[in-house]
Scaffold this motif. Structure first.
Motif, short mmCIF file in Angstrom:
data_model
loop_
_atom_site.label_atom_id
_atom_site.label_comp_id
_atom_site.label_asym_id
_atom_site.label_seq_id
_atom_site.Cartn_x
_atom_site.Cartn_y
_atom_site.Cartn_z
N ILE A 251 75.37 24.82 8.58
CA ILE A 251 76.63 24.83 9.33
C ILE A 251 76.32 24.71 10.81
CG2 ILE A 251 77.86 26.17 7.59
CD1 ILE A 251 77.11 28.02 10.72
N GLN A 252 77.25 24.13 11.55
CA GLN A 252 77.12 24.05 13.00
C GLN A 252 77.94 25.18 13.61
OE1 GLN A 252 78.62 20.46 14.91
NE2 GLN A 252 76.90 20.50 16.35
N ARG A 253 77.27 26.05 14.35
CA ARG A 253 77.90 27.26 14.86
C ARG A 253 78.97 26.94 15.90
NH1 ARG A 253 76.09 32.12 13.92
NH2 ARG A 253 76.66 32.87 16.00
N GLY A 254 80.10 27.65 15.77
CA GLY A 254 81.21 27.42 16.68
C GLY A 254 81.26 28.38 17.85
N HIS A 255 80.41 29.43 17.82
CA HIS A 255 80.44 30.44 18.88
C HIS A 255 79.03 30.82 19.27
CE1 HIS A 255 84.72 30.87 18.08
NE2 HIS A 255 84.45 31.09 16.80
N ASP A 256 78.91 31.46 20.43
CA ASP A 256 77.63 32.01 20.85
C ASP A 256 77.30 33.22 19.98
OD1 ASP A 256 76.96 30.26 22.89
OD2 ASP A 256 78.26 31.30 24.34
N PRO A 257 76.02 33.52 19.80
CA PRO A 257 74.89 32.78 20.36
C PRO A 257 74.60 31.50 19.58
CG PRO A 257 74.11 34.61 19.03
CD PRO A 257 75.60 34.74 19.08
N PHE A 258 73.92 30.59 20.23
CA PHE A 258 73.54 29.31 19.62
C PHE A 258 74.75 28.46 19.27
CE2 PHE A 258 70.05 32.26 18.50
CZ PHE A 258 68.98 31.60 19.10
N GLN A 259 75.78 28.49 20.09
CA GLN A 259 76.95 27.64 19.85
C GLN A 259 76.52 26.17 19.80
OE1 GLN A 259 80.11 28.07 22.65
NE2 GLN A 259 81.49 26.67 21.59
N GLY A 260 77.01 25.46 18.79
CA GLY A 260 76.67 24.05 18.63
C GLY A 260 75.37 23.80 17.89
N HIS A 261 74.56 24.83 17.69
CA HIS A 261 73.32 24.67 16.95
C HIS A 261 73.59 24.74 15.44
CE1 HIS A 261 71.53 25.44 20.85
NE2 HIS A 261 70.31 25.24 20.35
N TRP A 262 72.66 24.15 14.68
CA TRP A 262 72.76 24.21 13.23
C TRP A 262 72.08 25.48 12.72
CZ3 TRP A 262 75.81 21.00 10.52
CH2 TRP A 262 76.24 19.85 11.17
N ALA A 263 72.63 26.03 11.66
CA ALA A 263 72.13 27.30 11.12
C ALA A 263 72.45 27.39 9.64
CB ALA A 263 72.77 28.47 11.86
N LEU A 264 71.87 28.36 8.99
CA LEU A 264 72.21 28.67 7.60
C LEU A 264 73.55 29.37 7.55
CD1 LEU A 264 68.74 30.11 6.55
CD2 LEU A 264 69.67 27.87 5.87
N PRO A 265 74.35 29.13 6.52
CA PRO A 265 75.61 29.87 6.38
C PRO A 265 75.34 31.36 6.25
CG PRO A 265 75.49 28.03 4.83
CD PRO A 265 74.13 28.19 5.41
N GLY A 266 76.17 32.17 6.88
CA GLY A 266 75.99 33.61 6.78
C GLY A 266 76.79 34.35 7.82
#
Length: 241
Positions: free
Chosen positions: A32-47
């Protein structure tokens, strides 16, 4: 009832590593692409964070569905990640879960704090937020180790399949190059030794010599699941590459 704690308490999150095979037999992972900080806009695992009254597995499935739309997935607990500093928001411990699914049966529909959700080939991953690269690597190693001694992935095959199709599936999960396949004779001997396949006929309407067709004996597999680990290894694959 209220409690008063003398020491600071860490927060608990869950992360989901969902592997999938596409129609071209490419192993992918859902991000998923994160919608908020931290790492807003970065890709991450769902969780996300575990609510106070939630079971861990329930929280993992809830976050997975909220962020990706994927549901009705059997997940297995992987590992607990708790290195100090892994999350800039504070002391956060994460319990990770993983699964192997047929991605064509699980279309994504991101919501909550996820900007988007996509399947990525594990060989073409973007930079990941937090320590999710480590979590993903741990899950991939677990998957590849497990496939050597325990039958998995049958839900990704047709109801009736050939041993060649099954071997191709295992080679994909193991990440083997096309010019370095599993030993065919060894694979077939050991997979049949596991006693989880039923012969159900032969191929029809093919231009080559028809191969035998098999189906997965789920009842027998569940019996084996109840056996001790040492018995599973004795009956297992232990592939030679």
């Amino acid at each position: 009832m209220k409690y008063c704690y003398e020491y600071p308490r860490p927060s608990v999150t869950v992360d989901c590593i969902i592997f999938g095979l596409d129609e071209s037999q490419v192993l992918k992972v859902l991000l998923i692409q994160r919608g908020h900080d931290p790492f807003q806009g970065h890709w991450a695992l769902p969780g996300g964070f575990v609510d106070l009254q939630e079971d861990l597995e329930f929280a993992a499935l809830r976050e997975l569905e909220e962020e990706t739309g994927v549901r009705d997935v059997f997940i297995e607990q992987l590992f607990t990640f708790g290195a100090p500093g892994r999350d800039p928001r504070g002391r956060v411990i994460s319990v990770a879960y993983y699964a192997l699914v047929n991605l064509t049966e699980h279309p994504v529909n991101p919501s909550t704090d996820a900007q988007s959700a996509e399947w990525f080939p594990i060989t073409q991953l973007p930079q990941l937020a937090f320590d999710h690269e480590l979590i993903l690597e741990t899950a991939l190693n677990r998957l590849r180790a497990k496939v050597r001694y325990q039958p998995i992935g049958f839900e990704l095959l047709p109801e009736k399949f050939t041993l060649t199709q099954l071997q191709n599936l295992y080679e994909t999960i193991l990440g083997l190059p096309k010019n370095e396949p599993l030993n065919k004779r060894n694979f077939r001997t050991r997979i049949q030794k596991m006693d989880v396949l039923k012969e159900v006929g032969i191929q029809e309407g093919v231009s080559h010599r028809p191969a035998k067709l098999y189906s997965f004996d789920k009842a027998r597999y569940e019996e084996l699941q109840k056996m001790k680990y040492k018995d599973l290894v004795y009956r297992g694959l232990d592939f030679e590459i």
